[in-house]
Design a protein around this motif. Structure first.
Motif, mmCIF file in Angstrom:
data_model
loop_
_atom_site.group_PDB
_atom_site.id
_atom_site.type_symbol
_atom_site.label_atom_id
_atom_site.label_comp_id
_atom_site.label_asym_id
_atom_site.label_seq_id
_atom_site.Cartn_x
_atom_site.Cartn_y
_atom_site.Cartn_z
ATOM 1 N N PHE A 89 0.746 -1.223 -0.030
ATOM 2 C CA PHE A 89 -0.042 -0.051 0.147
ATOM 3 C C PHE A 89 0.753 1.187 -0.029
ATOM 4 N N ALA A 90 2.080 1.311 0.856
ATOM 5 C CA ALA A 90 2.673 2.242 0.760
ATOM 6 C C ALA A 90 3.505 2.558 -0.538
ATOM 7 N N ILE A 91 3.856 1.586 -1.129
ATOM 8 C CA ILE A 91 4.608 1.895 -2.530
ATOM 9 C C ILE A 91 3.464 2.431 -3.503
ATOM 10 N N GLN A 92 2.179 1.855 -3.392
ATOM 11 C CA GLN A 92 1.414 2.561 -4.271
ATOM 12 C C GLN A 92 1.000 3.816 -4.180
ATOM 13 N N GLY A 93 0.737 4.152 -2.786
ATOM 14 C CA GLY A 93 0.347 5.573 -2.484
ATOM 15 C C GLY A 93 1.586 6.377 -2.725
ATOM 16 N N LYS A 94 2.745 6.081 -2.626
ATOM 17 C CA LYS A 94 4.042 6.950 -2.901
ATOM 18 C C LYS A 94 4.352 7.121 -4.271
ATOM 19 N N LEU A 95 4.259 6.007 -4.916
ATOM 20 C CA LEU A 95 4.841 5.956 -6.355
ATOM 21 C C LEU A 95 4.018 6.421 -7.256
ATOM 22 N N GLY A 96 2.751 5.965 -7.681
ATOM 23 C CA GLY A 96 1.907 6.262 -8.646
ATOM 24 C C GLY A 96 0.872 7.394 -8.258
ATOM 25 N N ASP A 97 0.735 8.574 -8.962
ATOM 26 C CA ASP A 97 -0.276 9.301 -8.545
ATOM 27 C C ASP A 97 -1.442 9.109 -9.495
ATOM 28 N N PRO A 98 -2.409 8.270 -8.711
ATOM 29 C CA PRO A 98 -3.377 7.778 -9.454
ATOM 30 C C PRO A 98 -4.118 9.079 -10.563
ATOM 31 N N VAL A 99 -4.286 10.330 -9.795
ATOM 32 C CA VAL A 99 -4.930 11.166 -10.519
ATOM 33 C C VAL A 99 -4.081 11.657 -12.075
ATOM 34 N N GLN A 100 -2.911 11.488 -11.674
ATOM 35 C CA GLN A 100 -1.792 11.755 -12.938
ATOM 36 C C GLN A 100 -2.361 10.479 -14.232
ATOM 37 N N GLN A 101 -2.273 9.534 -13.457
ATOM 38 C CA GLN A 101 -2.566 8.345 -14.214
ATOM 39 C C GLN A 101 -3.899 8.638 -15.124
ATOM 40 N N MET A 102 -4.856 8.965 -14.256
ATOM 41 C CA MET A 102 -6.391 9.070 -15.139
ATOM 42 C C MET A 102 -6.502 10.424 -15.903
ATOM 43 N N VAL A 103 -5.957 11.391 -15.726
ATOM 44 C CA VAL A 103 -6.429 12.800 -16.429
ATOM 45 C C VAL A 103 -5.329 13.126 -17.143
ATOM 46 N N GLY A 104 -4.192 12.655 -16.941
ATOM 47 C CA GLY A 104 -2.914 13.081 -17.804
ATOM 48 C C GLY A 104 -2.513 14.722 -17.412
ATOM 49 N N MET A 105 -1.742 15.152 -18.212
ATOM 50 C CA MET A 105 -1.266 16.457 -17.718
ATOM 51 C C MET A 105 -2.314 17.711 -17.898
ATOM 52 N N SER A 106 -3.135 17.282 -18.790
ATOM 53 C CA SER A 106 -3.878 18.637 -19.153
ATOM 54 C C SER A 106 -4.938 19.106 -18.027
ATOM 55 N N ALA A 107 -5.477 18.383 -17.392
ATOM 56 C CA ALA A 107 -6.290 18.780 -16.347
ATOM 57 C C ALA A 107 -5.932 19.898 -15.432
ATOM 58 N N SER A 162 -8.193 5.110 6.564
ATOM 59 C CA SER A 162 -9.368 4.506 5.926
ATOM 60 C C SER A 162 -8.824 4.503 4.267
ATOM 61 N N GLN A 163 -7.921 5.065 3.882
ATOM 62 C CA GLN A 163 -7.297 4.746 2.604
ATOM 63 C C GLN A 163 -6.806 3.291 2.652
ATOM 64 N N TYR A 164 -6.068 2.953 3.690
ATOM 65 C CA TYR A 164 -5.546 1.491 3.696
ATOM 66 C C TYR A 164 -6.754 0.674 3.828
ATOM 67 N N TRP A 165 -7.709 0.803 4.533
ATOM 68 C CA TRP A 165 -8.822 -0.012 4.684
ATOM 69 C C TRP A 165 -9.514 -0.322 3.467
ATOM 70 N N ARG A 166 -9.675 0.669 2.521
ATOM 71 C CA ARG A 166 -10.368 0.658 1.401
ATOM 72 C C ARG A 166 -9.284 -0.355 0.481
ATOM 73 N N PHE A 167 -7.949 -0.028 0.519
ATOM 74 C CA PHE A 167 -6.995 -0.963 -0.322
ATOM 75 C C PHE A 167 -7.228 -2.171 0.305
ATOM 76 N N ALA A 168 -7.180 -2.397 1.376
ATOM 77 C CA ALA A 168 -7.225 -3.753 2.084
ATOM 78 C C ALA A 168 -8.399 -4.605 1.659
ATOM 79 N N LYS A 169 -9.450 -3.853 1.498
ATOM 80 C CA LYS A 169 -10.719 -4.430 1.059
ATOM 81 C C LYS A 169 -10.768 -4.837 -0.527
ATOM 82 N N ASN A 170 -10.094 -4.075 -1.169
ATOM 83 C CA ASN A 170 -9.855 -4.475 -2.543
ATOM 84 C C ASN A 170 -8.992 -5.569 -2.604
ATOM 85 N N VAL A 171 -7.953 -5.599 -1.861
ATOM 86 C CA VAL A 171 -7.027 -6.742 -2.101
ATOM 87 C C VAL A 171 -7.873 -7.890 -1.826
ATOM 88 N N VAL A 172 -8.728 -8.165 -0.855
ATOM 89 C CA VAL A 172 -9.293 -9.163 -0.306
ATOM 90 C C VAL A 172 -10.207 -9.477 -1.541
#
Lengths: 326, 334, 312
Positions: free
Chosen positions: A24-42, A62-72
């Motif tokens: 979870f920590a790497i995912q939060g730190k590394l990839g900015d999901p917003v960046q991934q979804m909307v690109g540079m133009s937003a 609560s973010q981790y909890w959501r992540f854990a739920k998804n993982v499950v």
């Protein structure tokens, strides 16, 4: 037995939680999901809104909890590179790694056991001495050098076995693609599995020899001799069964090493398994894939350790009693 | 013909730099149904003697010379296969610590059955019946249940009973029992000893009892060998040895028994320790601890002097006898 | 009181060490191993003096000289062991690589030993809950193999901070990762010997005389646990060097500009198919001999100091 399983389960949960926090920590730190979804133009406002929608402004817990739920639920996000669910990508590569590891483990058991036993029974015999020198050298040669020499000898010089890839595979029962059922697949399996086997062998030969020698000194072996039992029965039933106990424990500890070794072996032989994929993901900074790998490997790790404990309990009668009593 | 005859047996431990003699010139015989005891402090070589009879001395032990004959078969020159025929079937052994003697990962039943089946060709079921019968024989309750249990589920005394049962399976001619009661509780010791005695007496089995305890020996054995530093120093009927010990070492052993001292009195002990194999004294090995040692004892090894059924290796006894002989000669002359 | 003082003298005596030393001199293989090891250490220490080329000289890397075979094949007397794909003199690069590998190995094991000895002493001496907790941690740490933890950690670190930053810090990170993951071996061994030593009279005597527990641990127990530590130390340096080499081989260790033995082998691997075997084989042999010698020394020490290295 129940208590034993429960305790194991708790330990497994603990390990899985640690691993999931890391991924979870790497995912939060590394990839900015917003960046991934909307690109540079937003615009910044759009981004902020998206952040809010995605819940990225929530607390860490609560973010981790959501992540854990998804993982499950098996949802680890999309791989950036493959544009597929990361877990699917990893699981597709799982059979290749498992086949490689199983072949190596079976080879190790089949070769190391008789070698270790012979070296223990006849420590002064020429073969045993040769074996011990060989295992000393084997302990000192790192896995990747073993692989390099095997490739050099069998692929470059003798041209006897292919040095990369998995070759042809066949589908088994519609479940997975196996390289075990055709000639090409098997020939590709030779060098990688041999590498793993050679890497693991010395430890086990030495361990089996040392344990066996200790067991052979024991009173119950002497008593077995005094009963007039045959030598094979004493060596392979009375002694070996007792030797197996510590070997099983160490085998469990080696599970982590085996995973590390598969990464090395797969990288060298470009074996399309999880380890190879993982190193690829690392160089491409494909975060969902990295965390998916960690979670799958963590799961495998926990499963093997539980299995090892179960086998230990089956071989060792004292463990069974303890669980009866509880 | 003697059932077992050991003559001039020499056993040594072969180390890198030297050979250490563990047994020197041991000779004795055993008749069918006879019960003898081998007594001495730990380190006297009595266990080595027990194990060397069936050629089971642990490495680096090695039979140097001498012969061990079972009826007319020489045991020292047998190969492993021939020895396996003898072990368990003709000569069976009971070990010191029942906690260590049974294999911890094999059921009691399987350990009993394998003994029978490796010597005779019978079905598992028949072997099982024999095993359970023998378990009953050694007074183990609910033998059928015990048959399927593992050694750790049994108490020490119970395990020693199982071992005795396993020894009885093939009706051997000789049982060698190496300190069979030492590791047990005092209350159980007497029971096990009694069991062993009854079984040997009822089945006409010869017994070699190895013990450091003359008290134990006196209840079981008909004849006793006293060993010191790898040699037999005195041999004779147990009663004679206990009532009239000749060798100073035997006297010391007897005096050291707690029942030989009055309450509150200091226990008698033999001063000093048994020498290790590497530093065996010259002459009679007992001389540094012997209250009667003379200069001669330091130089020469005394030979055996026979009187009646017993024999003893001591110069003091020899001198006494020759004085006695001189006196009687003089009396005759006069 | 005289009796107590006598008991306070540590059981390890000088004569024991001199006995071990004389046994060592008699063992040809052990002496040979030690000589080779010392040889390695000397060359590593003096690499800048011994190496025929200065690896920091910009002229050192000359593509004109790339892939020249060792001098006994190519007859090119400039490069004794040939050159690599970038035209660097292989001998110089190997000397510096060995220096780097040994440095990383020794530093990593120093961290392991410090951490492990402290944890082991505390666990063994205090016992009870603390002991239980620390040993459980050791179990878990041990069951994740070092290699696995190191690979994962380095991979994450590399993707977090980018390759450029990573290459700058590579050496320190490698030392830290290898150093922090292998402490349980030391801890367990120390704990086992502390438990054994704790039973002995001189520790009781020291406690009776009112010496503080910290002092008892470091002044009285520690010296007596030295021989197992020495054994593990030797073997662990070898293991650390192998771990470093494997990580470098995977591209997670030292960068190609500052090569350790592992990165040299890694760089040479791809040229092996093209026939330039020496770029890969010579560093490999260098590494194998170094590890073999250290393992032999470790084996010898274990057999002759005979400490019970805690098994599973």
């Amino acid at each position: 037995m129940l208590v034993f399983l429960l305790r194991r389960l708790m330990q497994a949960c603990f390990v899985m939680i640690i691993i999931s926090v890391i991924s979870f920590a790497i995912q939060g730190k590394l990839g900015d999901p917003v960046q991934q979804m909307v690109g540079m133009s937003a615009s910044p406002a759009e981004r902020a809104q998206l952040r809010e929608e995605l819940g990225l402004n929530d607390s860490f817990i609560s973010q981790y909890w959501r992540f854990a739920k998804n993982v499950v639920h098996g949802d680890l996000g999309m791989s950036y590179y493959y544009k597929e669910p990361a877990l699917d990508v990893i699981l597709k590569k799982l059979p290749a790694t498992l086949e490689l590891a199983f072949c190596a483990i079976i080879l190790v058991i089949l070769v190391a056991t008789p070698c270790g036993v012979i070296a223990a029974i006849r420590p002064r015999h020429l073969f045993s001495r040769f074996l011990m020198i060989l295992s000393s050298i084997g302990l000192s040669v790192p896995v990747f050098i073993v692989a390099i020499f095997l490739v050099y000898l069998f692929s470059v010089k003798l041209n006897m076995a292919p040095s990369f890839g998995r070759g042809q595979t066949t589908e088994v029962l519609g479940l997975w693609n196996s390289g075990l059922f055709n000639k090409d697949g098997l020939s590709h399996l030779i060098l990688p599995s041999l590498t793993l086997t050679i890497a693991l062998m010395p430890v086990f030969v030495r361990l089996i020899r040392a344990e066996m020698m200790e067991v052979l000194q024991s009173e119950y072996i002497r008593f077995a001799w005094s009963k007039g039992l045959s030598a094979p029965r004493i060596y392979f039933l009375h002694a070996l069964k007792n030797t197996m106990l510590p070997i099983i424990t160490v085998g469990g500890i080696q599970a982590g090493t085996l995973i590390a070794y598969t990464i090395l072996t797969e990288t060298i032989f470009q074996w399309p398994g999880m380890g190879f994929l993982f190193m690829d993901a690392v160089s491409r900074v494909d975060t969902p894939l990295i965390s998916a790998y960690l979670i799958v490997v963590g799961g495998l790790f926990v499963i093997t350790n539980t299995l090892v404990d179960l086998i230990y309990g089956l071989v060792n009668p004292t463990v069974r009693l303890a669980s009866h009593g509880l | 013909m003697n059932l077992l005859s050991v003559s001039n047996l020499n056993v040594s431990f072969r180390l890198k730099h030297q050979d250490l003699a563990a047994l020197i010139d041991i000779s004795f015989t055993l008749n069918r149904g006879e019960r003898i005891a081998i007594v001495g402090e730990s380190g006297a070589g009595k266990s080595v003697l027990g194990f060397s009879i069936v050629n089971l001395i642990g490495k680096p032990g090695h039979i140097e010379s001498g012969s061990i004959k079972l009826e007319n078969k020489e045991l020292t020159t047998m190969n492993l296969r021939q020895l396996q025929e003898v072990r368990g079937k003709r000569i069976a052994m009971i070990f010191q610590d029942p906690m260590m003697t049974l294999n911890p990962v094999i059921t009691i039943g399987d350990q009993l059955v394998e003994t029978i089946r490796s010597h005779t060709k019978i079905s598992y079921k028949d072997a099982r019946n024999i095993a359970i019968e023998k378990l009953h024989h050694v007074q183990i309750s609910s033998a059928e249940k015990r048959f399927y249990q593992y050694p750790h589920e049994l108490s020490g005394g119970m395990r020693q009973r199982v071992i005795i049962a396993s020894v009885l399976l093939l009706n051997p001619d000789i049982i060698i029992a190496d300190e069979p009661t030492t590791a047990l509780d005092v209350t159980i010791q007497a029971e096990i000893l009694q069991l062993l005695l009854t079984i040997c007496r009822d089945n006409g089995v010869a017994l070699v009892l190895i013990s450091h305890d003359l008290g134990v020996v006196s209840k079981v054995a008909e004849r006793t060998l006293v060993m010191y530093a790898g040699r037999v120093v005195e041999e004779g009927p147990t009663l004679e040895i206990i009532n009239d010990p000749q060798h100073p070492y035997t006297q010391g052993l007897l005096n050291a028994l707690p029942q030989m001292t009055l309450p509150g009195q200091r226990l008698n002990q033999i001063k000093g320790n048994m020498p290790s194999l590497a530093e065996r004294p010259t002459g009679c090995a007992f001389h540094p601890r012997c209250p009667y040692a003379t200069p001669r004892c330091k130089q020469e090894q005394p030979g055996f002097i026979h009187s009646g059924e017993s024999s003893v290796a001591c110069f003091m006894v020899e001198d006494m006898l020759s004085e006695f002989a001189d006196q009687s000669d003089q009396e005759v002359n006069e | 009181m005289r009796h107590l003082k006598k008991d306070l003298i540590h059981p390890t005596s000088v004569s024991r060490w001199s006995h071990i030393w004389s046994g060592f001199i008699g063992d040809k293989l052990a002496v040979l191993s030690l000589v080779i090891f010392v040889f390695y250490c000397l060359f590593a220490l003096m690499a800048p003096l011994v190496a025929p080329f200065d690896i920091n000289d910009p002229a050192f890397m000359d593509l004109m000289n790339a892939e020249i075979a060792p001098s006994w094949i190519s007859n090119d007397s400039r490069f004794l062991l040939g050159t690599d794909a970038q035209g660097r003199d292989l001998l110089s690069v190997i000397l510096y690589g060995t220096r780097l590998s040994l440095t990383i190995g020794v530093c990593a094991v120093l961290i392991q030993a410090t951490l492990g000895i402290c944890i082991g002493l505390v666990a063994g001496y205090s016992g009870g809950r603390v002991d239980n907790f620390l040993m459980r941690c050791a179990d878990i740490q041990l069951s994740f193999s070092t290699m696995m933890v190191a690979i994962v950690f380095l991979a994450i670190f590399q993707s977090l901070f980018g390759i450029a930053m990573y290459q700058q810090l590579a050496m320190i990170i490698l030392i830290l990762v290898i150093g922090l993951t292998e402490w349980p071996l030391f801890a367990r061994t120390i704990r086992a010997s502390v438990l054994a030593e704790k039973q002995k009279e001189y520790v009781d005597a020291a406690r009776v005389m009112g010496i503080s527990s910290k002092r008892i641990m470091f002044r009285h127990i520690l010296p007596n646990t030295l021989s197992p530590v020495l054994v593990i130390f030797t073997v662990q340096i070898a293991n650390a060097i192998v771990a470093e080499a494997a990580l470098s081989f995977l591209g997670l260790g030292m960068p190609a500009t500052e090569p350790s033995l592992g990165s040299l082998i890694s760089a040479g691997f791809s040229y092996m198919f093209a026939g330039s075997w020496w770029i890969c084989v010579i560093p490999s042999l260098t590494l194998i001999v170094l590890i073999l010698v250290m393992n032999l020394l470790g084996d010898w020490l274990r057999d002759h100091l005979n400490p019970r290295v805690y098994k599973d």
